[in-house]
Design a protein around this motif. Structure first.
Motif, PDB file in Angstrom:
ATOM      1  N   THR A  35       2.757   1.288   2.251  1.00 50.72           N
ATOM      2  CA  THR A  35       2.167   0.185   2.999  1.00 50.72           C
ATOM      3  C   THR A  35       2.709  -1.109   2.416  1.00 50.72           C
ATOM      4  O   THR A  35       3.148  -1.138   1.259  1.00 50.72           O
ATOM      5  CB  THR A  35       0.628   0.176   2.872  1.00 50.72           C
ATOM      6  N   PRO A  36       2.691  -2.194   3.185  1.00 47.70           N
ATOM      7  CA  PRO A  36       3.138  -3.467   2.633  1.00 47.70           C
ATOM      8  C   PRO A  36       2.348  -3.883   1.382  1.00 47.70           C
ATOM      9  O   PRO A  36       2.934  -4.349   0.406  1.00 47.70           O
ATOM     10  CB  PRO A  36       2.917  -4.442   3.791  1.00 47.70           C
ATOM     11  N   SER A  37       1.031  -3.689   1.408  1.00 47.82           N
ATOM     12  CA  SER A  37       0.229  -4.058   0.240  1.00 47.82           C
ATOM     13  C   SER A  37       0.564  -3.165  -0.948  1.00 47.82           C
ATOM     14  O   SER A  37       0.567  -3.618  -2.100  1.00 47.82           O
ATOM     15  CB  SER A  37      -1.265  -3.955   0.562  1.00 47.82           C
ATOM     16  N   VAL A  87       1.413  -4.980  10.135  1.00 46.73           N
ATOM     17  CA  VAL A  87       1.946  -3.717  10.655  1.00 46.73           C
ATOM     18  C   VAL A  87       1.500  -3.542  12.102  1.00 46.73           C
ATOM     19  O   VAL A  87       0.327  -3.740  12.441  1.00 46.73           O
ATOM     20  CB  VAL A  87       1.466  -2.530   9.802  1.00 46.73           C
ATOM     21  N   GLU A 100       1.787   6.975   0.419  1.00 48.47           N
ATOM     22  CA  GLU A 100       1.665   6.444   1.775  1.00 48.47           C
ATOM     23  C   GLU A 100       2.117   4.984   1.737  1.00 48.47           C
ATOM     24  O   GLU A 100       1.324   4.091   1.451  1.00 48.47           O
ATOM     25  CB  GLU A 100       0.220   6.540   2.276  1.00 48.47           C
ATOM     26  N   MET A 110       8.101   0.129   7.605  1.00 49.27           N
ATOM     27  CA  MET A 110       6.671   0.461   7.584  1.00 49.27           C
ATOM     28  C   MET A 110       5.951  -0.017   8.838  1.00 49.27           C
ATOM     29  O   MET A 110       4.740   0.113   8.941  1.00 49.27           O
ATOM     30  CB  MET A 110       6.011  -0.127   6.330  1.00 49.27           C
ATOM     31  N   GLY A 128      -2.629  -8.678  -0.158  1.00 46.84           N
ATOM     32  CA  GLY A 128      -2.580  -7.313   0.357  1.00 46.84           C
ATOM     33  C   GLY A 128      -3.069  -7.167   1.794  1.00 46.84           C
ATOM     34  O   GLY A 128      -2.342  -6.632   2.651  1.00 46.84           O
ATOM     35  N   PRO A 129      -4.283  -7.617   2.112  1.00 44.06           N
ATOM     36  CA  PRO A 129      -4.781  -7.478   3.490  1.00 44.06           C
ATOM     37  C   PRO A 129      -3.920  -8.212   4.509  1.00 44.06           C
ATOM     38  O   PRO A 129      -3.713  -7.709   5.624  1.00 44.06           O
ATOM     39  CB  PRO A 129      -6.187  -8.084   3.407  1.00 44.06           C
ATOM     40  N   ASP A 132      -0.765  -6.065   5.149  1.00 45.81           N
ATOM     41  CA  ASP A 132      -1.043  -4.857   5.929  1.00 45.81           C
ATOM     42  C   ASP A 132      -1.372  -5.182   7.383  1.00 45.81           C
ATOM     43  O   ASP A 132      -1.091  -4.384   8.289  1.00 45.81           O
ATOM     44  CB  ASP A 132      -2.187  -4.069   5.299  1.00 45.81           C
ATOM     45  N   VAL A 165       6.319  -3.302  10.281  1.00 46.76           N
ATOM     46  CA  VAL A 165       6.199  -4.749  10.441  1.00 46.76           C
ATOM     47  C   VAL A 165       7.292  -5.213  11.409  1.00 46.76           C
ATOM     48  O   VAL A 165       8.463  -4.852  11.239  1.00 46.76           O
ATOM     49  CB  VAL A 165       6.347  -5.482   9.096  1.00 46.76           C
ATOM     50  N   LEU A 174       9.731  -3.471   4.818  1.00 47.22           N
ATOM     51  CA  LEU A 174       8.592  -3.823   5.672  1.00 47.22           C
ATOM     52  C   LEU A 174       8.826  -3.373   7.112  1.00 47.22           C
ATOM     53  O   LEU A 174       7.917  -2.848   7.759  1.00 47.22           O
ATOM     54  CB  LEU A 174       8.357  -5.337   5.624  1.00 47.22           C
ATOM     55  N   ARG A 225       0.529   2.478  12.923  1.00 46.84           N
ATOM     56  CA  ARG A 225      -0.442   2.794  11.881  1.00 46.84           C
ATOM     57  C   ARG A 225      -0.968   4.212  12.068  1.00 46.84           C
ATOM     58  O   ARG A 225      -1.328   4.603  13.168  1.00 46.84           O
ATOM     59  CB  ARG A 225      -1.617   1.808  11.919  1.00 46.84           C
TER      60      ARG A 225
END
Length: 213
Positions: free
Chosen positions: A85-87, A197, A83, A148, A190-191, A194, A150, A145, A202
């Motif tokens: 995700t940016p993180s 996005v 899955e 996903m 990480g946070p 994410d 962003v 990004l 999402r």
């Protein structure tokens, strides 16, 4: 790219790869043309043939190769994520280095960064090559990004942030002989990554559950 993987290529390609490996370990000034030929197991006489511009040309091509390789790695990291995700992407970028350092030690860094800071062995064209390499790498990350969710207006800035944090953490890790800095930037950024996005892209919790029934 492993040395065994490069061995099937011709002398010119092997020398570019070898130059990148020696620069990441020793810097530009300490990397000699003869050292590159030996590392690449290539005839010394082929250096002038393939690189009439001398060491500067070879260094610039090694820096350019590194930028393209880093860009391609972004796609491989994404493919490894169930899955994306940016993180998750940033975590994979960091893990490449933590795995290396924990397996073989802290001798190597980023060839592009080494060429940028080693002013004793790098000229203006090398600075330009390094800038272009970072742009290639950053562009690949920004596109990932955006894919996903962003927003495009933030993707480029976050790509710059990711590369800058990673390069700084690599430097600290080599100084400390510890991967603490690398793990710290992955955990702390990480946070934030994410959160960039868009909400409408999402996956909802119920969608995630239905995909795993």
């Amino acid at each position: 790219m492993a040395a065994a993987e490069v061995s099937r290529y011709g002398a010119r390609e092997r020398m570019v790869f070898s130059a990148a490996q020696l620069i990441r370990r020793d810097g530009v000034a300490a990397t000699g043309m003869r050292d590159v030929a030996v590392h690449a197991q290539a005839p010394r006489g082929s250096l002038q043939h393939y690189f009439p511009g001398g060491k500067e040309q070879l260094v610039n091509e090694a820096v350019g190769w590194t930028g393209r390789y880093a860009g391609r790695r972004v796609d491989r990291f994404l493919a490894a994520l169930s899955e994306p995700t940016p993180s998750g992407l940033f975590g994979e970028m960091v893990r490449q280095w933590t795995d290396e350092y924990e397996a073989v030690g802290f001798a190597g860094g980023c060839p592009v960064a080494a060429a940028t800071v080693d002013r004793a062995g790098a000229g203006e064209t090398t600075r330009e090559a390094a800038s272009a390499a970072f742009a290639t790498w950053s562009g690949s990350i920004a596109r990932a990004l955006t894919g996903m969710g962003v927003p495009e207006e933030r993707a480029e800035a976050l790509a710059t942030l990711m590369i800058s944090a990673l390069e700084g953490a690599i430097l600290v890790a080599r100084a400390e002989r510890d991967v603490r800095a690398l793990r710290t930037v992955a955990r702390e950024l990480g946070p934030l990554l994410d959160a960039a996005v868009r909400e409408d892209t999402r996956p909802r919790a119920e969608d995630h559950r239905s995909n795993h029934r």
